[in-house]
Design a protein around this motif. Structure first.
Motif, PDB file in Angstrom:
ATOM      1  N   LEU A   1       0.852  -1.328   0.066  1.00 54.18           N
ATOM      2  CA  LEU A   1      -0.116  -0.027   0.077  1.00 54.18           C
ATOM      3  C   LEU A   1       0.797   1.302   0.095  1.00 54.18           C
ATOM      4  O   LEU A   1       0.193   2.262   0.022  1.00 54.18           O
ATOM      5  CB  LEU A   1      -0.770   0.181   1.365  1.00 54.18           C
ATOM      6  N   GLY A   2       2.188   1.281  -0.080  1.00 55.79           N
ATOM      7  CA  GLY A   2       3.226   2.068  -0.130  1.00 55.79           C
ATOM      8  C   GLY A   2       3.334   2.774   1.092  1.00 55.79           C
ATOM      9  O   GLY A   2       3.909   4.037   1.330  1.00 55.79           O
ATOM     10  N   GLN A   3       2.814   2.147   2.313  1.00 57.28           N
ATOM     11  CA  GLN A   3       3.100   2.654   3.750  1.00 57.28           C
ATOM     12  C   GLN A   3       4.424   2.089   4.437  1.00 57.28           C
ATOM     13  O   GLN A   3       4.735   1.094   3.889  1.00 57.28           O
ATOM     14  CB  GLN A   3       1.735   2.131   4.413  1.00 57.28           C
ATOM     15  N   LYS A   4       4.626   2.497   5.488  1.00 58.43           N
ATOM     16  CA  LYS A   4       5.851   2.187   6.278  1.00 58.43           C
ATOM     17  C   LYS A   4       5.444   1.611   7.427  1.00 58.43           C
ATOM     18  O   LYS A   4       4.179   1.723   7.979  1.00 58.43           O
ATOM     19  CB  LYS A   4       6.596   3.420   6.435  1.00 58.43           C
ATOM     20  N   TRP A   5       6.324   1.037   8.288  1.00 59.29           N
ATOM     21  CA  TRP A   5       6.273   0.754   9.725  1.00 59.29           C
ATOM     22  C   TRP A   5       5.816   1.837  10.514  1.00 59.29           C
ATOM     23  O   TRP A   5       6.045   3.048  10.355  1.00 59.29           O
ATOM     24  CB  TRP A   5       7.613   0.174  10.003  1.00 59.29           C
ATOM     25  N   ASN A   6       4.872   1.666  11.443  1.00 59.69           N
ATOM     26  CA  ASN A   6       4.387   2.504  12.152  1.00 59.69           C
ATOM     27  C   ASN A   6       4.069   1.996  13.811  1.00 59.69           C
ATOM     28  O   ASN A   6       4.466   0.866  13.952  1.00 59.69           O
ATOM     29  CB  ASN A   6       2.965   3.116  11.401  1.00 59.69           C
ATOM     30  N   ASP A   7       3.468   3.008  14.499  1.00 60.50           N
ATOM     31  CA  ASP A   7       3.379   2.666  16.085  1.00 60.50           C
ATOM     32  C   ASP A   7       2.327   1.415  16.185  1.00 60.50           C
ATOM     33  O   ASP A   7       2.493   0.639  17.099  1.00 60.50           O
ATOM     34  CB  ASP A   7       2.849   3.828  16.797  1.00 60.50           C
ATOM     35  N   TRP A   8       1.335   1.260  15.254  1.00 60.70           N
ATOM     36  CA  TRP A   8       0.466   0.140  15.078  1.00 60.70           C
ATOM     37  C   TRP A   8       1.234  -1.183  15.229  1.00 60.70           C
ATOM     38  O   TRP A   8       1.084  -2.284  15.886  1.00 60.70           O
ATOM     39  CB  TRP A   8      -0.462   0.149  14.392  1.00 60.70           C
ATOM     40  N   CYS A   9       2.350  -1.307  14.211  1.00 64.51           N
ATOM     41  CA  CYS A   9       3.000  -2.353  14.122  1.00 64.51           C
ATOM     42  C   CYS A   9       3.872  -2.876  15.601  1.00 64.51           C
ATOM     43  O   CYS A   9       3.881  -3.805  15.729  1.00 64.51           O
ATOM     44  CB  CYS A   9       4.111  -2.193  12.804  1.00 64.51           C
ATOM     45  N   ASP A  10       4.263  -1.775  15.959  1.00 62.08           N
ATOM     46  CA  ASP A  10       5.113  -1.928  17.218  1.00 62.08           C
ATOM     47  C   ASP A  10       4.140  -2.488  18.334  1.00 62.08           C
ATOM     48  O   ASP A  10       4.470  -3.198  19.191  1.00 62.08           O
ATOM     49  CB  ASP A  10       5.529  -0.534  17.770  1.00 62.08           C
ATOM     50  N   TYR A  11       2.916  -1.850  18.331  1.00 65.66           N
ATOM     51  CA  TYR A  11       1.916  -2.445  19.234  1.00 65.66           C
ATOM     52  C   TYR A  11       1.702  -3.992  18.943  1.00 65.66           C
ATOM     53  O   TYR A  11       1.644  -4.595  19.966  1.00 65.66           O
ATOM     54  CB  TYR A  11       0.688  -1.478  19.055  1.00 65.66           C
ATOM     55  N   LEU A  12       1.498  -4.145  17.724  1.00 66.47           N
ATOM     56  CA  LEU A  12       1.139  -5.612  17.275  1.00 66.47           C
ATOM     57  C   LEU A  12       2.308  -6.754  17.842  1.00 66.47           C
ATOM     58  O   LEU A  12       1.857  -7.696  18.639  1.00 66.47           O
ATOM     59  CB  LEU A  12       0.767  -5.915  15.903  1.00 66.47           C
ATOM     60  N   LEU A  13       3.584  -6.279  17.533  1.00 64.83           N
ATOM     61  CA  LEU A  13       4.679  -7.086  18.221  1.00 64.83           C
ATOM     62  C   LEU A  13       4.917  -7.309  19.725  1.00 64.83           C
ATOM     63  O   LEU A  13       5.088  -8.152  20.128  1.00 64.83           O
ATOM     64  CB  LEU A  13       5.948  -6.554  17.525  1.00 64.83           C
ATOM     65  N   GLN A  14       4.463  -5.920  20.270  1.00 66.50           N
ATOM     66  CA  GLN A  14       4.588  -6.066  21.774  1.00 66.50           C
ATOM     67  C   GLN A  14       3.573  -7.148  22.364  1.00 66.50           C
ATOM     68  O   GLN A  14       3.781  -7.782  23.340  1.00 66.50           O
ATOM     69  CB  GLN A  14       4.400  -4.303  22.288  1.00 66.50           C
ATOM     70  N   LYS A  15       2.205  -6.808  21.772  1.00 64.16           N
ATOM     71  CA  LYS A  15       1.168  -7.463  22.514  1.00 64.16           C
ATOM     72  C   LYS A  15       1.162  -9.022  22.129  1.00 64.16           C
ATOM     73  O   LYS A  15       0.673  -9.954  22.833  1.00 64.16           O
ATOM     74  CB  LYS A  15      -0.286  -7.091  21.967  1.00 64.16           C
TER      75      LYS A  15
END
Length: 226
Positions: free
Chosen positions: A119-133
């Motif tokens: 989608l032409g998007q970059k890593w973001n805080d939501w990705c960090d949240y997913l990996l943390q949870k």
């Protein structure tokens, strides 16, 4: 101003699907009518060979019905071709496969990033949240083939939810896990899907997994019973 109700996320009307086996024709979906609303969670159970995965594949555009109509987010997609389906899947669909289907030799970070990159998007805080949870933050740089089955399943969940899809299709997401791991994964899956605002349609043979969903459908002899 009056409130305009949201259309169903998924709507099937009189959908039929069958397969030829030599001279025999086997109908696995028999004039199905069903609705899934935004953020709703549904378990789909039934005997092996009853058409559960076929139904998921039709909703995801991986197979086409023999007849009937399919709407997604209010759009009639019964006659969509590959470009329309590809666009919908990239933007609105997440899939968790029973065999994980992670991208090797990529690491955890790059597997989770993959749907965003489309989608032409970059890593973001939501990705960090997913990996943390999902307790896989420390594994971010590890190649996925070096992970255990339970860890790979957690990566598969993170990848499926990375772009916050409207609909998550899950085919036996706990089928390769022991009972304790399966219970933990289901709790995480439901929590993270709710955080993302994603609906879930999950195929499972597990009563305990199905119990985590708001609704339960049973597919047998081509019909869905709730």
């Amino acid at each position: 101003m009056p409130i305009v109700p949201q259309p169903p996320l998924v709507q099937l009307s009189q959908v039929c699907k069958g397969f030829n086996d030599g001279d025999q024709y086997h109908r696995v979906l028999d004039c199905l009518d069903l609705l899934i609303h935004p953020a709703e969670t549904v378990a789909l159970t039934g005997p092996s060979g009853s058409g559960k995965s076929t139904l998921l594949n039709i909703i995801g555009g991986f197979e086409y019905p023999d007849s009937g109509q399919l709407w997604l987010q209010g759009a009639d997609c019964s006659h969509w071709h590959d470009p329309q389906w590809s666009r919908f899947r990239r933007q609105h669909l997440g899939v968790i496969f029973q065999q994980f289907n992670l991208l090797t030799p990529l690491n955890v970070h790059d597997n989770v990033l993959f749907p965003l990159s489309l989608l032409g998007q970059k890593w973001n805080d939501w990705c960090d949240y997913l990996l943390q949870k999902l307790s896989i933050s420390e594994l971010a740089q590890r190649p996925v083939e070096q992970l255990s089955g339970g860890q790979q399943q957690r990566v598969a969940i993170a990848r499926a939810l990375a772009h916050r899809p409207a609909l998550l299709l899950a085919d036996e997401p706990t089928g390769n896990l022991d009972a304790d791991a399966a219970e933990e994964v289901m709790q995480l899956l439901c929590k993270l899907a709710a955080d993302a605002g994603s609906a879930i349609l999950m195929v499972t043979h597990s009563d305990s997994a199905a119990a985590h969903m708001q609704r339960r459908w049973h597919l047998q002899q081509g019909k869905v019973h709730e």
